[in-house]
Write an enzyme that holds these catalytic residues in place. Structure first.
Site, PDB file in Angstrom:
ATOM      1  N   GLY A 138      46.742 -10.905  -8.941  1.00 23.93           N
ATOM      2  CA  GLY A 138      47.405 -10.623  -7.661  1.00 23.93           C
ATOM      3  C   GLY A 138      46.862  -9.398  -6.945  1.00 23.93           C
ATOM      4  O   GLY A 138      47.483  -8.891  -6.006  1.00 23.93           O
ATOM      5  N   ASN A 179      49.579 -21.978 -10.995  1.00 21.70           N
ATOM      6  CA  ASN A 179      50.782 -21.242 -11.380  1.00 21.70           C
ATOM      7  C   ASN A 179      51.511 -20.843 -10.101  1.00 21.70           C
ATOM      8  O   ASN A 179      51.124 -19.900  -9.418  1.00 21.70           O
ATOM      9  CB  ASN A 179      50.370 -20.007 -12.202  1.00 21.70           C
ATOM     10  CG  ASN A 179      51.565 -19.176 -12.621  1.00 21.70           C
ATOM     11  OD1 ASN A 179      52.714 -19.551 -12.377  1.00 21.70           O
ATOM     12  ND2 ASN A 179      51.308 -18.035 -13.243  1.00 21.70           N
ATOM     13  N   SER A 194      43.218 -13.449  -9.623  1.00 19.23           N
ATOM     14  CA  SER A 194      42.615 -13.451  -8.279  1.00 19.23           C
ATOM     15  C   SER A 194      41.507 -14.489  -8.113  1.00 19.23           C
ATOM     16  O   SER A 194      40.519 -14.250  -7.417  1.00 19.23           O
ATOM     17  CB  SER A 194      42.097 -12.051  -7.903  1.00 19.23           C
ATOM     18  OG  SER A 194      43.178 -11.158  -7.773  1.00 19.23           O
ATOM     19  N   GLU A 212      43.574 -13.493 -18.766  1.00 12.96           N
ATOM     20  CA  GLU A 212      43.981 -13.008 -17.454  1.00 12.96           C
ATOM     21  C   GLU A 212      44.052 -11.488 -17.488  1.00 12.96           C
ATOM     22  O   GLU A 212      45.094 -10.922 -17.861  1.00 12.96           O
ATOM     23  CB  GLU A 212      45.358 -13.559 -17.079  1.00 12.96           C
ATOM     24  CG  GLU A 212      45.392 -15.059 -16.881  1.00 12.96           C
ATOM     25  CD  GLU A 212      46.482 -15.456 -15.907  1.00 12.96           C
ATOM     26  OE1 GLU A 212      46.160 -16.086 -14.907  1.00 12.96           O
ATOM     27  OE2 GLU A 212      47.648 -15.113 -16.138  1.00 12.96           O
ATOM     28  N   LYS A 240      54.368 -19.594  -9.776  1.00 11.06           N
ATOM     29  CA  LYS A 240      55.225 -18.417  -9.974  1.00 11.06           C
ATOM     30  C   LYS A 240      56.577 -18.629  -9.265  1.00 11.06           C
ATOM     31  O   LYS A 240      57.126 -19.725  -9.315  1.00 11.06           O
ATOM     32  CB  LYS A 240      54.509 -17.155  -9.481  1.00 11.06           C
ATOM     33  CG  LYS A 240      53.114 -17.004 -10.103  1.00 11.06           C
ATOM     34  CD  LYS A 240      52.521 -15.645  -9.917  1.00 11.06           C
ATOM     35  CE  LYS A 240      51.127 -15.619 -10.538  1.00 11.06           C
ATOM     36  NZ  LYS A 240      50.519 -14.312 -10.558  1.00 11.06           N
ATOM     37  N   GLU A 288      53.105 -11.092 -16.271  1.00  5.81           N
ATOM     38  CA  GLU A 288      54.254 -10.669 -15.462  1.00  5.81           C
ATOM     39  C   GLU A 288      55.531 -10.671 -16.301  1.00  5.81           C
ATOM     40  O   GLU A 288      56.420  -9.841 -16.110  1.00  5.81           O
ATOM     41  CB  GLU A 288      54.389 -11.577 -14.231  1.00  5.81           C
ATOM     42  CG  GLU A 288      53.360 -11.201 -13.169  1.00  5.81           C
ATOM     43  CD  GLU A 288      52.903 -12.340 -12.284  1.00  5.81           C
ATOM     44  OE1 GLU A 288      53.520 -13.418 -12.312  1.00  5.81           O
ATOM     45  OE2 GLU A 288      51.894 -12.148 -11.573  1.00  5.81           O
ATOM     46  N   HIS A 341      52.856 -14.887 -20.095  1.00  2.56           N
ATOM     47  CA  HIS A 341      52.194 -14.420 -18.870  1.00  2.56           C
ATOM     48  C   HIS A 341      52.420 -12.912 -18.717  1.00  2.56           C
ATOM     49  O   HIS A 341      53.497 -12.410 -19.041  1.00  2.56           O
ATOM     50  CB  HIS A 341      52.749 -15.178 -17.660  1.00  2.56           C
ATOM     51  CG  HIS A 341      51.958 -14.908 -16.420  1.00  2.56           C
ATOM     52  ND1 HIS A 341      52.114 -13.763 -15.682  1.00  2.56           N
ATOM     53  CD2 HIS A 341      50.960 -15.609 -15.820  1.00  2.56           C
ATOM     54  CE1 HIS A 341      51.266 -13.779 -14.671  1.00  2.56           C
ATOM     55  NE2 HIS A 341      50.550 -14.894 -14.728  1.00  2.56           N
TER      56      HIS A 341
HETATM   57  P1  PGA Z   1      46.615 -14.717  -9.120  1.00  2.00           P
HETATM   58  O1  PGA Z   1      47.555 -15.020 -10.363  1.00  2.00           O
HETATM   59  O2  PGA Z   1      45.623 -15.836  -9.035  1.00  2.00           O
HETATM   60  O3  PGA Z   1      47.518 -14.642  -7.940  1.00  2.00           O
HETATM   61  O4  PGA Z   1      45.942 -13.411  -9.405  1.00  2.00           O
HETATM   62  C1  PGA Z   1      47.059 -15.608 -11.534  1.00  2.00           C
HETATM   63  C2  PGA Z   1      48.137 -15.679 -12.573  1.00  2.00           C
HETATM   64  O5  PGA Z   1      48.924 -14.734 -12.678  1.00  2.00           O
HETATM   65  O6  PGA Z   1      48.248 -16.664 -13.316  1.00  2.00           O
END
Ligand code: PGA
Length: 245
Positions: free
Chosen positions: A170, A8, A208, A164, A10, A95, A93
């Site tokens: 993150g 991903n 993460s 997730e 982003k 976010e 997601h």
């Molecule tokens: P991250 O993000 O690995 O940076 O924690 C994962 C995601 O949001 O899909």
């Protein structure tokens, strides 16, 4: 069994760096023991698809419109993503839920829009935040998200759910392997009750994920793959995850 490693990207990369990384993933796919999927920003989907053709690395989108087509400024239709050669679409997601107020209902509508396209497989994201976790509400939250996302579904199409935990995204906070295992089992049971048992259901873990923790997560039979954010933005760390056997 080959597992699914979904990158991903982003909003981390521009066009040039996206295409550089897509080229890298094209060769990586040839030597990876896992199935790779990259999810660049919309603007990079078409050129990335041209690069990835017949490479074994699949393409996914990070989001999709809930609407089929028409006057919806800034939106991108599922049909257009299918036409571009996407095979996967991330939906709901955290976010987007957090910063754009995406509701469970919208996630449900987006899932319908994606399933209307035979070439697209949805990746539905669910997960609790830290506060919910400390109140031992993780399972209740995830169950509610699944019930809302999957409401009214009669489909035989394969579905992918990404667990997730919001507190792990993150943040560098890594989930205990045992905790991930229990939640994946719970999601499997809950989702199978909601949809026809004949559906092929894959459950990915995300939050993460990095080269150090990926191996233990991938070793779990309950984990069908990983949704990787920051660690997929750099060739080196993504390569280490993709090469795990
Ligand atoms: P991250 O993000 O690995 O940076 O924690 C994962 C995601 O949001 O899909």
């Amino acid at each position: 069994m080959r597992k699914l490693i979904v990158a991903n990207w982003k909003m981390a990369l521009g066009l040039k760096s996206s295409l550089r990384l897509a080229k890298f993933c094209r060769s990586l796919a040839k030597t990876s023991s896992q199935q790779l999927v990259i999810c660049p920003s919309y603007f990079a989907l078409a050129p990335a698809q041209a690069l990835l053709r017949n490479s074994g690395c699949a393409l996914g989108a990070q989001d999709v419109s809930w609407q089929e087509m028409g006057a919806f400024t800034g939106e991108v239709a599922a049909a257009a993503l299918a036409e571009l050669g996407c095979a996967y679409v991330i939906i709901g997601h955290s976010e987007r839920r957090q910063f754009l107020g995406e509701s469970d209902r919208l996630v449900n509508l987006k899932l319908k829009a994606v399933l209307a396209q035979s070439k697209l497989t949805p990746i539905i994201c669910v997960g609790e935040n830290w506060q919910e976790r400390t109140k031992s509400k993780s399972q209740a939250v995830v169950k509610k998200q699944l019930q809302a996302a999957l409401a009214g579904f009669k489909t035989k199409r394969p579905l992918i759910i990404a667990y997730e935990p919001v507190w792990a995204i993150g943040t560098g906070k890594v989930i205990e392997v045992k905790e991930a295992q229990l939640m994946h089992r719970f999601i499997n049971k809950t989702a199978k009750n909601l949809i026809s048992n004949k559906n092929k259901l894959l459950i990915l873990y995300g939050g993460s994920v990095n080269p150090d923790n990926a191996k233990a997560l991938l070793a779990l039979p309950e984990v069908d793959g990983l949704l990787v954010g920051a660690a997929s933005w750099q060739a080196n760390s993504f390569k280490k995850i993709a090469k795990i056997k």
